[in-house]
Design an enzyme around this catalytic site. Sequence first.
Site, PDB file in Angstrom:
ATOM      1  N   LYS A 112     -48.905  18.342 -20.666  1.00  0.00           N
ATOM      2  CA  LYS A 112     -47.852  18.570 -21.664  1.00  0.00           C
ATOM      3  C   LYS A 112     -48.195  19.682 -22.640  1.00  0.00           C
ATOM      4  CE  LYS A 112     -45.651  14.088 -21.498  1.00  0.00           C
ATOM      5  NZ  LYS A 112     -45.282  12.868 -22.178  1.00  0.00           N
ATOM      6  N   LYS A 194     -44.282  12.942 -10.509  1.00  0.00           N
ATOM      7  CA  LYS A 194     -43.759  11.606 -10.829  1.00  0.00           C
ATOM      8  C   LYS A 194     -42.365  11.720 -11.448  1.00  0.00           C
ATOM      9  CE  LYS A 194     -45.141  10.705 -15.558  1.00  0.00           C
ATOM     10  NZ  LYS A 194     -45.202   9.646 -16.514  1.00  0.00           N
ATOM     11  N   LYS A 197     -39.236  11.102 -17.702  1.00  0.00           N
ATOM     12  CA  LYS A 197     -38.154  11.235 -18.680  1.00  0.00           C
ATOM     13  C   LYS A 197     -38.007  12.668 -19.138  1.00  0.00           C
ATOM     14  CE  LYS A 197     -39.537   7.236 -21.178  1.00  0.00           C
ATOM     15  NZ  LYS A 197     -40.482   7.345 -22.260  1.00  0.00           N
TER      16      LYS A 197
HETATM   17  N1  AQP Z   1     -42.764   7.623 -12.362  1.00  0.00           N
HETATM   18  C1  AQP Z   1     -43.292   6.488 -12.793  1.00  0.00           C
HETATM   19  N2  AQP Z   1     -43.605   5.521 -11.901  1.00  0.00           N
HETATM   20  C2  AQP Z   1     -44.146   4.359 -12.316  1.00  0.00           C
HETATM   21  N3  AQP Z   1     -44.405   4.064 -13.626  1.00  0.00           N
HETATM   22  C3  AQP Z   1     -44.094   4.993 -14.539  1.00  0.00           C
HETATM   23  N4  AQP Z   1     -44.204   5.029 -15.884  1.00  0.00           N
HETATM   24  C4  AQP Z   1     -43.761   6.222 -16.332  1.00  0.00           C
HETATM   25  N5  AQP Z   1     -43.340   6.987 -15.303  1.00  0.00           N
HETATM   26  C5  AQP Z   1     -43.535   6.255 -14.177  1.00  0.00           C
HETATM   27  C6  AQP Z   1     -44.710   3.926 -16.704  1.00  0.00           C
HETATM   28  O1  AQP Z   1     -43.683   3.556 -17.604  1.00  0.00           O
HETATM   29  C7  AQP Z   1     -44.277   3.046 -18.807  1.00  0.00           C
HETATM   30  C8  AQP Z   1     -43.595   3.612 -20.023  1.00  0.00           C
HETATM   31  O2  AQP Z   1     -43.731   5.015 -20.034  1.00  0.00           O
HETATM   32  P1  AQP Z   1     -43.678   5.828 -21.384  1.00  0.00           P
HETATM   33  O3  AQP Z   1     -42.432   5.588 -22.098  1.00  0.00           O
HETATM   34  O4  AQP Z   1     -44.920   5.602 -22.157  1.00  0.00           O
HETATM   35  O5  AQP Z   1     -43.655   7.307 -20.927  1.00  0.00           O
HETATM   36  P2  AQP Z   1     -44.488   8.077 -19.908  1.00  0.00           P
HETATM   37  O6  AQP Z   1     -45.580   7.349 -19.259  1.00  0.00           O
HETATM   38  O7  AQP Z   1     -44.900   9.325 -20.551  1.00  0.00           O
HETATM   39  O8  AQP Z   1     -43.351   8.214 -18.832  1.00  0.00           O
HETATM   40  P3  AQP Z   1     -42.317   9.302 -18.555  1.00  0.00           P
HETATM   41  O9  AQP Z   1     -41.111   8.614 -18.098  1.00  0.00           O
HETATM   42  O10 AQP Z   1     -42.888  10.287 -17.626  1.00  0.00           O
HETATM   43  O11 AQP Z   1     -42.009  10.001 -19.913  1.00  0.00           O
HETATM   44  P4  AQP Z   1     -42.392  11.440 -20.385  1.00  0.00           P
HETATM   45  O12 AQP Z   1     -41.628  12.335 -19.500  1.00  0.00           O
HETATM   46  O13 AQP Z   1     -41.905  11.444 -21.796  1.00  0.00           O
HETATM   47  O14 AQP Z   1     -43.864  11.594 -20.246  1.00  0.00           O
HETATM   48  C9  AQP Z   1     -45.770   3.375 -18.730  1.00  0.00           C
HETATM   49  O15 AQP Z   1     -46.482   2.195 -18.401  1.00  0.00           O
HETATM   50  C10 AQP Z   1     -45.860   4.353 -17.599  1.00  0.00           C
HETATM   51  O16 AQP Z   1     -47.096   4.256 -16.931  1.00  0.00           O
END
Ligand code: AQP
Length: 325
Positions: A112, A194, A197
């Site tokens: 990031k 992956k 969001k």
């Molecule tokens: N692609 C994924 N597959 C399985 N698990 C996932 N998690 C995130 N993406 C996947 C799990 O969701 C939980 C909450 O995530 P978060 O809100 O802390 O954000 P993150 O891990 O940073 O997920 P994102 O969706 O990819 O958001 P951004 O784009 O903002 O970084 C966690 O337990 C995570 O492991």
Amino acid sequence: MKKRIFSGAQPTGSLHIGNYLGALKNWVALQDEYEAFYCIVNLHAITLPQDPKTLRQKTLDLARIYLAAGVDPEKSTIFIQSDVPEHAELTWVLSCITRMGELERMTQFKDKGKENTERAGVGLFTYPVLMAADILLYQTDLVPVGQDQKQHLELTRDLAERFNRDFGETFKIPEPYIPKAGASIKSLQDPSKKMSKSDDNPNGSIFLLDDADAITKKIKRAVTDSGTDITFDESRPAITNLLTIYQLLTGKSREDCVEHFAGKGYGHFKAELAEAAVEFLRPFQERVNEYDDASLNTILKNGAEKASAVAAFTLDQVYKRTGIK
Ligand code: AQP
């Protein structure tokens, strides 16, 4: 006494089925067996710029999503991270025993912040320390997360061990709970990444609040690999990802899925996957607005009170051991 679990999600962007299948689904499954703390991690959210009004709204929306997914406020403690100031306080103490080199090795920061390390926020760099504080405050036994959080959890364990060694036994050493299937759901547009969001391309993700039309279109457009068999095959990541989503949404075994689609083509498979996703999300979407503002605020207030009691006790120990108190 029941063992404890802690987990959380950030109130940023829109939650997708990766978040659900990798994390939320397991939170619900584990809440009977464990004493569960589920946090809306709004302090994590501001490690990247957020619009203040939207952040507040998304924080409350995420609480609704936890409830709609099946997190039961009678069984689990649901709260907003900033309502328990001990998270920020313990972060400071832990950051004083965290090494720069450890944080520099974190892949999420590299992903990031890599575009411009000079201008990347310090909060983005120290994010894993806040996550360690979240977990350690609750003397957590188990942390259900997706694969992307494994490295941060390893750091959490290292920090807990270091603190215990230097200041005396204080923290429980938490274990990760990473599901066998669904730990890393991939983008529908690029199975080497992956589902995320913060992906600029919304067609890569099925959001939990997408309507039937959007879901069907996204699945139709999902990239596929060469070959025509609908099977789990590591060398064909696109179909493996889609089939994993199908398997987890329908609750069928891997073998049943493969047998079900034997001799059928992508068109047929995608139509069934879209139907399964729409059917799965429909009742979830109906439940999202089940709680009015007043009941939601009561749930969050009660959650914060319960969480505070545990967090204050741990922080008090930390302050005593370190000579702050
Ligand atoms: N692609 C994924 N597959 C399985 N698990 C996932 N998690 C995130 N993406 C996947 C799990 O969701 C939980 C909450 O995530 P978060 O809100 O802390 O954000 P993150 O891990 O940073 O997920 P994102 O969706 O990819 O958001 P951004 O784009 O903002 O970084 C966690 O337990 C995570 O492991």
